[in-house]
Design an enzyme around this catalytic site. Structure first.
Site, short mmCIF file in Angstrom:
data_model
loop_
_atom_site.label_atom_id
_atom_site.label_comp_id
_atom_site.label_asym_id
_atom_site.label_seq_id
_atom_site.Cartn_x
_atom_site.Cartn_y
_atom_site.Cartn_z
N HIS A 92 0.86 -15.37 -30.30
CA HIS A 92 1.04 -13.91 -30.41
C HIS A 92 -0.26 -13.11 -30.24
O HIS A 92 -0.52 -12.16 -30.97
CB HIS A 92 1.69 -13.55 -31.74
CG HIS A 92 3.14 -13.94 -31.85
ND1 HIS A 92 3.96 -14.07 -30.74
CD2 HIS A 92 3.91 -14.22 -32.93
CE1 HIS A 92 5.19 -14.41 -31.16
NE2 HIS A 92 5.18 -14.52 -32.47
N HIS A 167 8.89 -7.74 -32.37
CA HIS A 167 9.11 -8.82 -33.34
C HIS A 167 9.81 -8.36 -34.62
O HIS A 167 9.45 -8.77 -35.72
CB HIS A 167 7.76 -9.46 -33.67
CG HIS A 167 7.83 -10.90 -34.06
ND1 HIS A 167 8.54 -11.34 -35.18
CD2 HIS A 167 7.31 -12.02 -33.50
CE1 HIS A 167 8.43 -12.65 -35.28
NE2 HIS A 167 7.68 -13.10 -34.27
N GLU A 300 13.31 -12.03 -29.78
CA GLU A 300 12.10 -11.58 -29.11
C GLU A 300 12.25 -11.79 -27.60
O GLU A 300 12.00 -12.88 -27.10
CB GLU A 300 10.88 -12.36 -29.62
CG GLU A 300 10.72 -12.36 -31.13
CD GLU A 300 9.94 -13.58 -31.63
OE1 GLU A 300 8.81 -13.81 -31.13
OE2 GLU A 300 10.45 -14.31 -32.49
#
Length: 335
Positions: A92, A167, A300
């Site tokens: 991420h 997210h 996501e």
């Protein structure tokens, strides 16, 4: 610009956001009785997000969402090394990804279609990534029952991987209502990208038919979650719906039987990580709520994990003169 809270409200849906991580902090929608509940996991204050104890609640993750194997890739003959922050991988965007920076607010509109546009200038070398990139995230309440998110990224002078994701952890019964194992989920993806022991895709495509990953028709989250290796679902689905709305493909449908709330998600991304909050463990959230394992669901939409190192996956490299565009439509209803 300092971190602040903002609201979008169209009389039916109300969304609170912060420019810290371009994050959705709360989202209220009515149930079958018209009762409003906050259906996303999060914190009461911006400070709580900034303490770094959030497992990516509600934020935009980037420059590259999901995992990059061993935090390494090469592009145009140059080797790049990223921070390792998830086992042996980079996850991420690294230690200080787009979720942990303050974005500028370039526009905030009220009216029939209230919207807010966040902008972030990511510089060359940030978290190890090449090139300056300008990123925008525009949230719009497009109708009484829908919210749209349009993400764009424009590289300045160097090619760079870009893979942004939203997210949010959803609990359609209300953020403080316990686990989501009774939620019914349908995913328009007949294959997943299976992973190795470090959660990195092997490069294969696995048909979900006859496996625990099969959500091609509506299925209770809890019905086969105990048979998934590890603590639950955390897998990338290859989206293959033919059905379109506003130029986006149907990705997922979620229903909470207790409130009759339904969320339909549409996107133009090739993949979607379905994640069942496996690593959420005793997090102190809004209003004194404590979030435990399986207390939310993440959908996501994204490029495939580790695409930058996997030749047979759709490319996530964006070149100067090109524009990365990724949109999602979240439609709320009751049934």
């Amino acid at each position: 610009m300092s971190e602040q809270l903002f609201e979008l409200n169209n009389g039916t849906i109300s969304v609170r956001l912060t420019n810290y991580g371009a994050t959705i902090t709360s989202l209220f929608v009515p149930d079958k009785q018209g009762k409003l509940d906050d259906i996303v996991l999060g914190f009461d204050s911006v400070e709580a997000y900034m303490k770094g104890n959030a497992p990516y609640f509600g934020c935009i993750v980037g420059r590259v969402a999901n995992r990059i194997k061993e935090g390494k890739f090469s592009l145009n003959g140059v080797e790049y090394s990223l921070a390792i922050n998830n086992g042996p991988n980079s996850l991420h965007g690294g230690i200080k990804g787009f979720d942990k920076v303050v974005w500028d607010v370039v526009e905030h509109k009220s009216g029939e279609q209230p919207s807010i546009t966040f902008k972030y200038e990511s510089h060359d070398g940030e978290e190890g990534y090449p090139g300056d990139v300008t990123v925008t995230a525009k949230y719009t309440l497009t109708s009484s029952k829908s919210m749209r998110l349009d993400l764009e990224a424009v590289p300045k002078s160097k090619s760079t991987p870009v893979n942004l994701a939203q997210h949010t952890y959803w609990n359609l019964a209300g953020h403080n209502s316990g686990n989501v194992l009774e939620h019914l989920v349908q995913i328009w993806g007949s294959q997943i990208t299976p992973v190795d022991q470090n959660s990195i895709p092997t490069g294969e495509f696995l048909p979900v038919k006859g496996t625990v990953f099969d959500f091609t028709s509506e299925k209770k989250v809890g019905s086969s979650i105990s048979k998934v290796e590890g603590l639950g679902y955390d897998h990338n689905y290859i989206l293959d719906s033919e059905e379109e709305k506003e130029g986006l493909k149907h990705a997922a449908k979620v229903k909470d039987p207790s409130s009759s709330r339904v969320l339909n998600l549409w996107t133009n991304a090739p993949g979607m990580q379905f994640y069942t909050a496996n690593y959420v463990n005793g997090v102190s959230g809004k209003g004194g709520a404590v979030y435990d394992k399986h207390s939310g669901l993440c959908f996501e939409t994204q490029g495939f994990p580790n695409s930058i190192n996997q030749q047979n996956f759709p490319s996530i490299v964006v070149h100067p003169g090109e524009k990365y565009k990724h949109s999602m439509l979240f439609e709320f209803s009751v049934e």
